[in-house]
Design a protein around this motif. Structure first.
Motif, PDB file in Angstrom:
ATOM      1  N   ASP A 153      47.810  48.721  38.047  1.00 25.67           N
ATOM      2  CA  ASP A 153      47.720  47.432  37.257  1.00 25.67           C
ATOM      3  C   ASP A 153      47.969  46.000  38.083  1.00 25.67           C
ATOM      4  O   ASP A 153      47.252  44.978  38.147  1.00 25.67           O
ATOM      5  CB  ASP A 153      48.735  47.311  35.910  1.00 25.67           C
ATOM      6  CG  ASP A 153      48.144  48.431  34.782  1.00 25.67           C
ATOM      7  OD1 ASP A 153      47.164  49.161  34.906  1.00 25.67           O
ATOM      8  OD2 ASP A 153      49.154  48.645  33.852  1.00 25.67           O
ATOM      9  N   ARG A 167      45.980  42.439  38.733  1.00 26.86           N
ATOM     10  CA  ARG A 167      46.682  41.157  38.460  1.00 26.86           C
ATOM     11  C   ARG A 167      46.624  40.370  39.629  1.00 26.86           C
ATOM     12  O   ARG A 167      46.128  39.188  39.489  1.00 26.86           O
ATOM     13  CB  ARG A 167      48.266  41.522  38.111  1.00 26.86           C
ATOM     14  CG  ARG A 167      48.907  42.068  36.771  1.00 26.86           C
ATOM     15  CD  ARG A 167      50.268  42.439  36.934  1.00 26.86           C
ATOM     16  NE  ARG A 167      50.553  42.658  35.667  1.00 26.86           N
ATOM     17  CZ  ARG A 167      51.126  41.939  34.726  1.00 26.86           C
ATOM     18  NH1 ARG A 167      51.099  40.822  34.727  1.00 26.86           N
ATOM     19  NH2 ARG A 167      51.561  42.538  33.342  1.00 26.86           N
ATOM     20  N   ALA A 183      38.832  47.956  31.864  1.00 31.88           N
ATOM     21  CA  ALA A 183      40.047  47.256  31.890  1.00 31.88           C
ATOM     22  C   ALA A 183      40.104  46.022  30.843  1.00 31.88           C
ATOM     23  O   ALA A 183      39.103  45.579  30.563  1.00 31.88           O
ATOM     24  CB  ALA A 183      40.608  46.886  33.178  1.00 31.88           C
ATOM     25  N   ILE A 223      42.760  42.548  29.985  1.00 32.65           N
ATOM     26  CA  ILE A 223      43.824  41.764  30.596  1.00 32.65           C
ATOM     27  C   ILE A 223      43.878  40.613  29.589  1.00 32.65           C
ATOM     28  O   ILE A 223      43.118  39.845  29.080  1.00 32.65           O
ATOM     29  CB  ILE A 223      43.467  41.166  31.846  1.00 32.65           C
ATOM     30  CG1 ILE A 223      44.345  40.332  32.361  1.00 32.65           C
ATOM     31  CG2 ILE A 223      42.084  40.437  31.851  1.00 32.65           C
ATOM     32  CD1 ILE A 223      44.363  39.986  34.024  1.00 32.65           C
ATOM     33  N   VAL A 283      48.249  43.743  31.043  1.00 33.41           N
ATOM     34  CA  VAL A 283      47.173  44.500  31.645  1.00 33.41           C
ATOM     35  C   VAL A 283      47.019  45.867  31.451  1.00 33.41           C
ATOM     36  O   VAL A 283      48.044  46.578  31.260  1.00 33.41           O
ATOM     37  CB  VAL A 283      47.438  44.386  33.348  1.00 33.41           C
ATOM     38  CG1 VAL A 283      45.780  45.130  34.013  1.00 33.41           C
ATOM     39  CG2 VAL A 283      47.244  42.755  33.695  1.00 33.41           C
ATOM     40  N   ARG A 333      44.523  49.362  32.165  1.00 29.77           N
ATOM     41  CA  ARG A 333      43.350  49.688  33.111  1.00 29.77           C
ATOM     42  C   ARG A 333      42.898  51.274  33.140  1.00 29.77           C
ATOM     43  O   ARG A 333      44.008  52.167  32.770  1.00 29.77           O
ATOM     44  CB  ARG A 333      43.549  49.585  34.553  1.00 29.77           C
ATOM     45  CG  ARG A 333      43.463  48.304  35.072  1.00 29.77           C
ATOM     46  CD  ARG A 333      43.647  48.297  36.631  1.00 29.77           C
ATOM     47  NE  ARG A 333      42.496  48.703  37.275  1.00 29.77           N
ATOM     48  CZ  ARG A 333      42.525  49.000  38.653  1.00 29.77           C
ATOM     49  NH1 ARG A 333      43.321  48.904  39.267  1.00 29.77           N
ATOM     50  NH2 ARG A 333      41.295  49.700  39.244  1.00 29.77           N
TER      51      ARG A 333
END
Length: 439
Positions: free
Chosen positions: A210, A214, A242, A244, A234, A236
């Protein structure tokens, strides 16, 4: 003798060059040199306490001075710590028995074996310094993105080299499923783990972490690196999809729009780096109910019931919205659970359960609880809601075996009259024709 002196001086010059290349500071290098000289002297004479080793890094040379006690010519027992009066007078004409006399020792006079031992000791200590320096440097870099070149590819991992030639490992398990690299290619990854077992640093990278997602957003979105936008969460499934969640502290800044960029200009590079991993950017809110609704987008929720103590949420949607909430292969709801840190159960909204319908929980003595829970996750909480779905659809969405689905349909069907079953089959057939027409 002059030739040996030149050899030693050139040795220190070589070390000075090595220092520049490996970022070993001058003070540390001086200490290493002194320790190495003292180790060789100790190995040869049993002690180094009566020696003074002076390293001069500015001039690139060194001096070794030996301190010995003056004894009479007939009392000499240890030529390393004692010196006869006759010899002492050649060093210092004022020497007397019982006093100390100091003379310079030419290290090369110890012989080639001593010089070889010194080189080996230096190499060993310098190697330790390199490893300690490498470990300390990358230990501080955990969670940051690095770029390295593919040097060798094996079945289970890849060996990469950074810009200083340090070895980094990228295991197959830390690569995105669609990753494919050739020798000489540059690879971006995040430093995941740094170990130093038996003084052998091992730097492990990851592209599925993750943190990698980021850091890519921090690189591509200036507002994040400037602190105007914060990444709150986050989630994924590497190579697939994914989510966020981002928040802006400036009301004038749209966090989602800033992360996506004009016509997707900012997020496009991230998606390409992650091998076309679809990324949903969600506007974060401390309102959990609203955050869950946003995380299940594009599905539109009718109502939601949250249990904070058990960190669960029951979401009710219209039948046509259920598949959107679950997503292909269940990815959407999996990511929503990861993003919100809540177990989310999806239910089809029922205007009112028909009098002759039966809740699935009533079949717990014939159908395993985990199977019932799986069916509920599809939004089916009554017998008819299951029978209204096609078996193939249940097999695909719930990942159940054909035999299991057949057994479920047999158990549920036995509770209804033939006329009711015929009506259910007709409705399923009609919906299938509508789906075909739409496609």
């Amino acid at each position: 003798m002059a030739k040996r002196r030149e050899e030693s001086v050139s040795m220190i010059e070589t070390l000075a060059e090595f220092k520049e290349l490996k970022n070993i500071d001058k003070e540390t290098m001086v200490n290493v040199l002194e320790e190495s000289f003292r180790k060789v002297i100790t190995d040869m004479f049993g002690t180094d306490k009566n020696y003074d080793v002076i390293i001069n890094p500015e001039k690139g040379d060194f001096e070794i001075w030996r301190n010995r006690q003056v004894v009479s010519d007939y009392e000499l027992k240890d030529s390393n710590t004692q010196v006869t009066l006759t010899e002492a007078l050649t060093i210092d004409p004022d020497s007397q028995i019982g006093e100390e006399v100091t003379d310079e020792v030419i290290f090369e006079s110890f012989g080639r074996r001593a010089i070889l031992k010194l080189r080996q000791t230096l190499q060993s200590k310098i190697m330790e310094l390199q490893k300690d320096s490498l470990f300390a440097r990358y230990k501080e870099m955990i969670g940051t993105v690095v770029t390295a070149e593919v040097y060798q590819i094996w079945k289970k991992e890849m060996l990469l080299l950074d810009d200083q030639g340090n070895e980094l490992l990228l295991p197959k398990t830390e690569q995105i499923p669609a990753d494919f690299f050739r020798k000489g290619e540059s690879v971006r990854a995040v430093v995941k783990e740094v170990s130093n077992d038996n003084n052998n640093p091992k730097i492990t990278l990851s592209r599925i972490s993750d943190d990698f997602l980021r850091r890519l957003f921090e690189i591509e979105v200036p507002e994040i690196s400037d602190g105007l936008i914060t990444i709150k969460a986050v989630a994924r499934i590497p190579g697939e999809r994914a989510k966020i969640a981002v928040e802006s502290y400036d009301e004038r800044i749209d966090p989602v729009g800033a992360c996506v960029g004009m016509k997707g200009s900012r997020i496009r590079g991230i998606v390409h780096e992650l091998r076309n991993e679809n990324i949903d950017v969600v506007s974060y809110t401390s309102n959990l109910s609203l955050l869950i609704q946003r995380s299940l987008s594009p599905a539109k929720i009718s109502s939601i019931r949250i249990n904070e103590a058990e960190r669960t949420a029951e979401v009710f949607l219209r039948p046509e919205e259920v598949s959107l909430a679950i997503g292909k292969g269940g990815l959407n709801i999996k990511l929503a659970c990861l993003l919100t840190k809540h177990k989310i159960d999806v239910f089809r909204e029922i205007e009112g359960v028909e009098d002759d319908d039966i809740y699935l929980d009533e079949f717990s003595d014939e159908i395993d609880k985990w199977v019932i829970d799986t069916l509920k996750s599809l939004g089916c909480n009554t017998a008819k809601s299951v029978l209204l779905m096609r078996p193939e659809e249940i097999m695909e969405k719930a990942d159940l075996e054909e035999e299991t689905v057949k057994k479920i349909f047999h158990i549920l069907s036995s509770e209804f009259e033939e006329e009711e079953l015929a009506d259910i089959k007709a409705r399923v057939k009609a919906e299938a024709q509508i789906d075909t027409t739409v496609v």
